[in-house]
Design a protein around this motif. Structure first.
Motif, mmCIF file in Angstrom:
data_model
loop_
_atom_site.group_PDB
_atom_site.id
_atom_site.type_symbol
_atom_site.label_atom_id
_atom_site.label_comp_id
_atom_site.label_asym_id
_atom_site.label_seq_id
_atom_site.Cartn_x
_atom_site.Cartn_y
_atom_site.Cartn_z
ATOM 1 N N MET A 10 -1.997 -0.215 -10.370
ATOM 2 C CA MET A 10 -2.315 -0.309 -8.945
ATOM 3 C C MET A 10 -2.393 -1.765 -8.492
ATOM 4 O O MET A 10 -1.826 -2.154 -7.463
ATOM 5 C CB MET A 10 -3.635 0.399 -8.669
ATOM 6 C CG MET A 10 -4.102 0.326 -7.221
ATOM 7 S SD MET A 10 -5.834 0.844 -7.055
ATOM 8 C CE MET A 10 -6.683 -0.550 -7.846
ATOM 9 N N GLU B 271 -3.182 6.556 -7.262
ATOM 10 C CA GLU B 271 -3.539 5.142 -7.091
ATOM 11 C C GLU B 271 -4.297 4.922 -5.796
ATOM 12 O O GLU B 271 -5.204 4.078 -5.736
ATOM 13 C CB GLU B 271 -2.277 4.288 -7.168
ATOM 14 C CG GLU B 271 -1.693 4.222 -8.576
ATOM 15 C CD GLU B 271 -0.266 3.747 -8.621
ATOM 16 O OE1 GLU B 271 0.209 3.400 -9.720
ATOM 17 O OE2 GLU B 271 0.410 3.721 -7.560
ATOM 18 N N HIS B 272 -3.958 5.668 -4.748
ATOM 19 C CA HIS B 272 -4.748 5.599 -3.511
ATOM 20 C C HIS B 272 -6.184 6.045 -3.780
ATOM 21 O O HIS B 272 -7.140 5.438 -3.292
ATOM 22 C CB HIS B 272 -4.124 6.493 -2.434
ATOM 23 C CG HIS B 272 -3.007 5.857 -1.677
ATOM 24 N ND1 HIS B 272 -3.209 4.902 -0.710
ATOM 25 C CD2 HIS B 272 -1.665 6.037 -1.753
ATOM 26 C CE1 HIS B 272 -2.050 4.516 -0.208
ATOM 27 N NE2 HIS B 272 -1.088 5.185 -0.834
ATOM 28 N N GLN B 273 -6.318 7.105 -4.572
ATOM 29 C CA GLN B 273 -7.640 7.608 -4.923
ATOM 30 C C GLN B 273 -8.419 6.577 -5.720
ATOM 31 O O GLN B 273 -9.614 6.339 -5.477
ATOM 32 C CB GLN B 273 -7.481 8.910 -5.720
ATOM 33 C CG GLN B 273 -8.772 9.656 -5.981
ATOM 34 C CD GLN B 273 -8.520 10.957 -6.729
ATOM 35 O OE1 GLN B 273 -7.532 11.097 -7.449
ATOM 36 N NE2 GLN B 273 -9.411 11.929 -6.545
ATOM 37 N N GLU C 291 -9.788 3.706 -3.551
ATOM 38 C CA GLU C 291 -11.008 4.074 -2.839
ATOM 39 C C GLU C 291 -12.227 3.999 -3.752
ATOM 40 O O GLU C 291 -13.296 3.532 -3.345
ATOM 41 C CB GLU C 291 -10.870 5.481 -2.263
ATOM 42 C CG GLU C 291 -9.835 5.597 -1.152
ATOM 43 C CD GLU C 291 -9.687 7.021 -0.658
ATOM 44 O OE1 GLU C 291 -10.423 7.894 -1.171
ATOM 45 O OE2 GLU C 291 -8.860 7.261 0.239
ATOM 46 N N ALA D 156 -9.447 -3.008 0.326
ATOM 47 C CA ALA D 156 -9.634 -1.610 0.696
ATOM 48 C C ALA D 156 -10.736 -1.458 1.750
ATOM 49 O O ALA D 156 -10.615 -0.652 2.681
ATOM 50 C CB ALA D 156 -9.963 -0.779 -0.536
ATOM 51 N N ASP E 143 -0.437 8.999 -4.907
ATOM 52 C CA ASP E 143 -1.701 9.623 -4.495
ATOM 53 C C ASP E 143 -2.851 9.258 -5.430
ATOM 54 O O ASP E 143 -3.976 8.996 -4.991
ATOM 55 C CB ASP E 143 -1.541 11.143 -4.451
ATOM 56 C CG ASP E 143 -0.630 11.593 -3.318
ATOM 57 O OD1 ASP E 143 -0.405 10.783 -2.397
ATOM 58 O OD2 ASP E 143 -0.137 12.738 -3.361
ATOM 59 N N LEU F 240 1.872 2.804 -3.392
ATOM 60 C CA LEU F 240 0.914 3.502 -4.252
ATOM 61 C C LEU F 240 1.126 5.011 -4.179
ATOM 62 O O LEU F 240 1.385 5.563 -3.105
ATOM 63 C CB LEU F 240 -0.522 3.179 -3.834
ATOM 64 C CG LEU F 240 -0.959 1.709 -3.857
ATOM 65 C CD1 LEU F 240 -2.443 1.616 -3.520
ATOM 66 C CD2 LEU F 240 -0.668 1.055 -5.184
ATOM 67 N N LEU G 79 0.834 -1.196 0.000
ATOM 68 C CA LEU G 79 0.000 0.000 0.000
ATOM 69 C C LEU G 79 0.873 1.253 0.000
ATOM 70 O O LEU G 79 0.537 2.256 -0.634
ATOM 71 C CB LEU G 79 -0.909 -0.010 1.228
ATOM 72 C CG LEU G 79 -2.004 1.053 1.296
ATOM 73 C CD1 LEU G 79 -2.995 0.876 0.167
ATOM 74 C CD2 LEU G 79 -2.718 0.984 2.647
#
Length: 223
Positions: free
Chosen positions: A190, A156-158, A161, A206, A154, A152, A149
């Motif tokens: 991702m 890919e984090h988005q 989600e 997630a 920013d 990743l 995690l």
């Protein structure tokens, strides 16, 4: 337009029962059925239903093989695996093969209808009776997942989600003002960083991560 459904199960009475349940809804239309892997895969690829209801145990193979074939030849079809029993290996094999949902046949008619609608809308469905087992298996990889995690960026984090919300690539693109192809490339990158093969696995991961973080930040009440 009605949600088109193809039913693949080796028992005629089960197929008839599924058809009868789904036929009670005006927005769902069963357009085909089959009882073997070969007939089912050919029928689904040819008819291109919105949702394929696929049994695991079939006389000439299993539903995981069908999921794998559809991922290659009909990736637009959302597959909902429907089975009488499940072991952990089968559950993860189906998810790895691209199944959008996995539910047990003990569910009632309303639950089946809701599952078909949710899968069609892009939401990943795992039977609540199976989630603990899935979480336990994922928990064993928790430290490794935290490391992945952290890799990743920013964006890919988005995306993670939004995938967890059940959004399709097209819906994510509209939300972020990106092309569907660009989103697909981002999602592939991702998944590779997370060492996951499917959106369903990423969505479950997630969701579990969010629940764990919420539990960690929620103040404990004293007696």
């Amino acid at each position: 337009m009605a949600i088109t459904v193809f039913v693949l199960d080796d028992h005629e009475m089960v197929r008839r029962g599924l058809r009868d349940i789904l036929a009670t809804e005006d927005d769902i239309d069963v357009i085909g059925e089959a009882g073997t892997v070969d007939e089912g895969a050919r029928g689904i690829v040819g008819m291109r239903p919105d949702v394929a209801l696929v049994d695991i145990v079939l006389p000439d193979g299993n539903g995981v093989e069908v999921c794998e074939a559809l991922r290659t030849y009909a990736p637009d079809v959302r597959t909902l695996v429907l089975t009488s029993f499940c072991d952990d290996d089968t559950l993860f094999a189906a998810i790895d093969a691209g199944a959008a949902g996995f539910v047990l046949k003990r569910l009632d008619g309303d639950e089946l209808i809701d599952s078909v609608r949710c899968v069609h809308e892009g939401t990943s469905i795992i039977d609540p009776r199976l989630t603990d087992r899935m979480f336990n298996r994922l928990r064993a990889r928790e430290s490794t997942d935290e490391e992945r995690l952290a890799e990743l960026n920013d964006r890919e984090h988005q995306l993670l989600e939004l995938v967890a919300e059940g959004l399709t690539n097209r819906q994510i693109g509209a939300r972020l003002y990106l092309s569907e192809k660009t989103v697909k490339n981002y999602v592939s990158a991702m998944l590779q960083k997370l060492n996951m093969r499917t959106r369903t696995e990423a969505a479950v991961f997630a969701t579990r991560l969010a629940a764990r973080r919420q539990a960690e930040t929620t103040p404990q009440r004293s007696g």
